[in-house]
Enzyme design. Structure first.
Site, short mmCIF file in Angstrom:
data_model
loop_
_atom_site.label_atom_id
_atom_site.label_comp_id
_atom_site.label_asym_id
_atom_site.label_seq_id
_atom_site.Cartn_x
_atom_site.Cartn_y
_atom_site.Cartn_z
CD GLU A 145 -3.02 -1.10 2.23
OE1 GLU A 145 -2.76 -0.52 3.30
OE2 GLU A 145 -4.10 -1.66 2.01
CD GLU B 201 -3.93 -5.93 2.63
OE1 GLU B 201 -4.72 -5.24 3.29
OE2 GLU B 201 -2.70 -5.77 2.66
C1 BGP Z 1 -4.34 -2.79 5.04
C2 BGP Z 1 -3.02 -3.35 5.43
C3 BGP Z 1 -3.06 -4.55 6.26
C4 BGP Z 1 -4.30 -4.72 7.09
C5 BGP Z 1 -5.55 -4.20 6.50
C6 BGP Z 1 -6.74 -4.10 7.41
O1 BGP Z 1 -4.19 -1.42 4.98
O2 BGP Z 1 -2.20 -3.62 4.33
O3 BGP Z 1 -1.84 -4.62 6.93
O4 BGP Z 1 -4.15 -4.79 8.40
O5 BGP Z 1 -5.38 -2.97 5.90
O6 BGP Z 1 -6.63 -2.98 8.22
P1 BGP Z 1 -6.79 -3.06 9.77
O7 BGP Z 1 -5.82 -4.08 10.25
O8 BGP Z 1 -6.47 -1.69 10.26
O9 BGP Z 1 -8.20 -3.45 10.00
#
Ligand code: BGP
Length: 463
Positions: free
Chosen positions: A175, A367
């Site tokens: 990201e 993701e």
């Molecule tokens: C993205 C990241 C992840 C992940 C996900 C969910 O931005 O690449 O590392 O964790 O988001 O976000 P969160 O964990 O804050 O719910």
């Protein structure tokens, strides 16, 4: 049923610092992920020194470092065809510029990738997912310092030579478009009270990461010609709240703040929009001779992205950001998850089409997932909301593929519960596999299968 490409890569995605734990084991150095606690403001409070009274979730996480064999077996039980994870840079180079790499760290990833392959899961590897060796951050600052280019070059060299026979799919920075909105998380830039200085540093860091991406692509072409190098962006989208032209243009401009990264990494140059944006923000980018040429000649093979939710833009309401991207005003047409993130499966189809149209290069959904609080019913977890989120998004993914978008894989975020990147919580769970730990790391660590586990397994086998 809609036609999927042969060997479509259904899988799951995690990140080293959110699952491994073992933060100083076998010679690992501290990373930027190891100095952030729990809470929505965890990055604002980040400091380079550990505070003895703070609980740091990455230090133990779900102890994947010790449990990876049994965890991988559970994941393979769902029939995952791939697993995306990352390498903790500070396991390999504890201070980033150590004279030699740390053999114990290299050996860990050898065993991890071997085990994935043995279980039929293709490793999809991010070179760095929201973590940088802390020792070097203390000495040089974050990616705004060009000194990182040399350390990155050595890191990539060691990694590619070591794992080129095991890993085909790579991503450079997780990201990376979060560098200009969450600068500590994505680029190791320390909290900075002078706002203008922070903006300047974050754009300079962005430029360095664009050069570093091109360096990695160039090296991969030389050392592992069959590898696929991916750009990885957070691309949950932003709509105009309504058809008021100022709102439409404003939403588009926020979108472009993300797409300027993929324009550079996929097309090889900064779009005119980026130049205008930097001028308007008073940013003066230092570009060295050869940088633009290197970027031009070394673009990525595919675009990987995360998609969680959407938001809306209304002129006058300046958006904020979280790990899923821009947070604008509420969209009255969407329902929110129990955690409060809007759910928008149709937006997912829209984004796939947008990205395919723009770049005409293969897409990978790196993701997508639903973070929610789980309730135990004896030993069972009936996570209907999580499953429904998957089913609704998967249906739109199939529509997008039917629209003609070339998507070659989908990895559910956090198929096993891990630490949240945004809040450091364990209670915000994404997993199909439950891990008995709370936000202070207390619990047995026991793994339990949730209802969604069986359903994802059945989904994969029938698709
Ligand atoms: C993205 C990241 C992840 C992940 C996900 C969910 O931005 O690449 O590392 O964790 O988001 O976000 P969160 O964990 O804050 O719910």
């Amino acid at each position: 049923m809609k036609a999927l490409p042969d060997r479509f890569l259904w899988g799951g995605a995690v990140a080293a610092n959110q699952c491994e734990g073992a933060y100083l084991t076998d010679g690992k150095g501290l990373s930027t992920a190891d100095v952030v606690g729990v809470g929505h403001d965890r990055f604002l409070k980040a400091s380079v020194e550990l505070d003895p009274d703070t609980y740091y979730p990455s230090h133990k996480s779900i102890s994947f470092y010790e449990n990876y064999r049994s965890d991988l077996a559970l994941l393979a039980g769902m029939g995952l065809r791939c697993l995306r994870t990352s390498i903790a840079w500070s396991r390999i180079f504890p201070t980033a510029d150590d004279p030699e790499p740390n053999e114990a760290g290299l050996a860990f990833y050898d065993s991890l990738f071997d085990e994935m392959l043995r279980l039929g899961m293709e490793p999809i590897i991010t070179l760095t997912h929201y973590e940088y060796p802390l020792d070097a951050i203390k000495r040089y600052g974050g990616m705004e310092n060009r000194a990182w280019l040399g350390m990155w070059d050595r890191y990539c060299d060691v990694i590619f030579r070591r794992y080129r026979d095991k890993v085909k799919y790579w991503m450079t920075f997780n990201e990376v478009n979060n560098t200009t909105r969450l600068p500590f998380l994505a680029a190791g830039i320390l909290p900075e009270p002078d706002e203008q200085a922070l903006v300047q540093k974050s754009f300079q860091a962005m430029h360095h990461q664009m050069v570093m991406n091109a360096m990695a692509v160039a090296k991969a072409r030389e050392l592992m010609p069959d590898a696929w190098m991916g750009c990885m962006l957070s691309l949950s989208t932003i709509y105009a709240l309504d058809c008021k032209p100022e709102n439409v243009l404003g939403a588009y401009q926020y979108r472009m703040r993300s797409l300027m990264y993929s324009d550079v990494m996929m097309r090889g140059e900064y779009p005119g929009f980026a130049k205008r944006l930097m001028r308007d923000l008073g940013v003066e980018l230092v570009i060295e001779e050869g940088d633009l040429q290197l970027i031009k000649e070394n673009t990525c093979d595919y675009l990987a992205f995360s998609y969680y939710r959407t938001t809306a833009f209304r002129e006058g309401d300046a958006p904020t950001f979280n790990t899923a991207g821009v947070v604008g005003v509420e969209n009255p047409y969407l329902e929110s998850s129990s955690f409060g993130w809007p759910k928008d499966p149709i937006g997912f189809r829209f984004v796939c089409n947008e990205l395919w149209d723009r770049y005409q290069k293969p897409l990978f959904v790196a993701e997508n997932g639903l973070g929610a609080y789980d309730e135990l019913d004896g030993d069972q977890i009936h996570d209907e909301e999580r499953w429904q989120y998957f089913a609704d998004h998967a249906a739109q993914l199939l529509e997008a593929i039917d629209d003609g978008c070339q998507v070659f894989g989908y990895t559910w975020w956090g198929p096993i519960d891990i630490v949240s990147a945004g809040t450091g919580q364990m209670a915000k769970r994404y997993g199909f596999i439950h891990v008995d730990l709370d936000d202070e790391g207390k619990g047995t660590g026991k793994r339990r299968i949730k209802d969604s586990y069986h359903r994802y397994r059945d989904w994969i086998s029938s698709h």
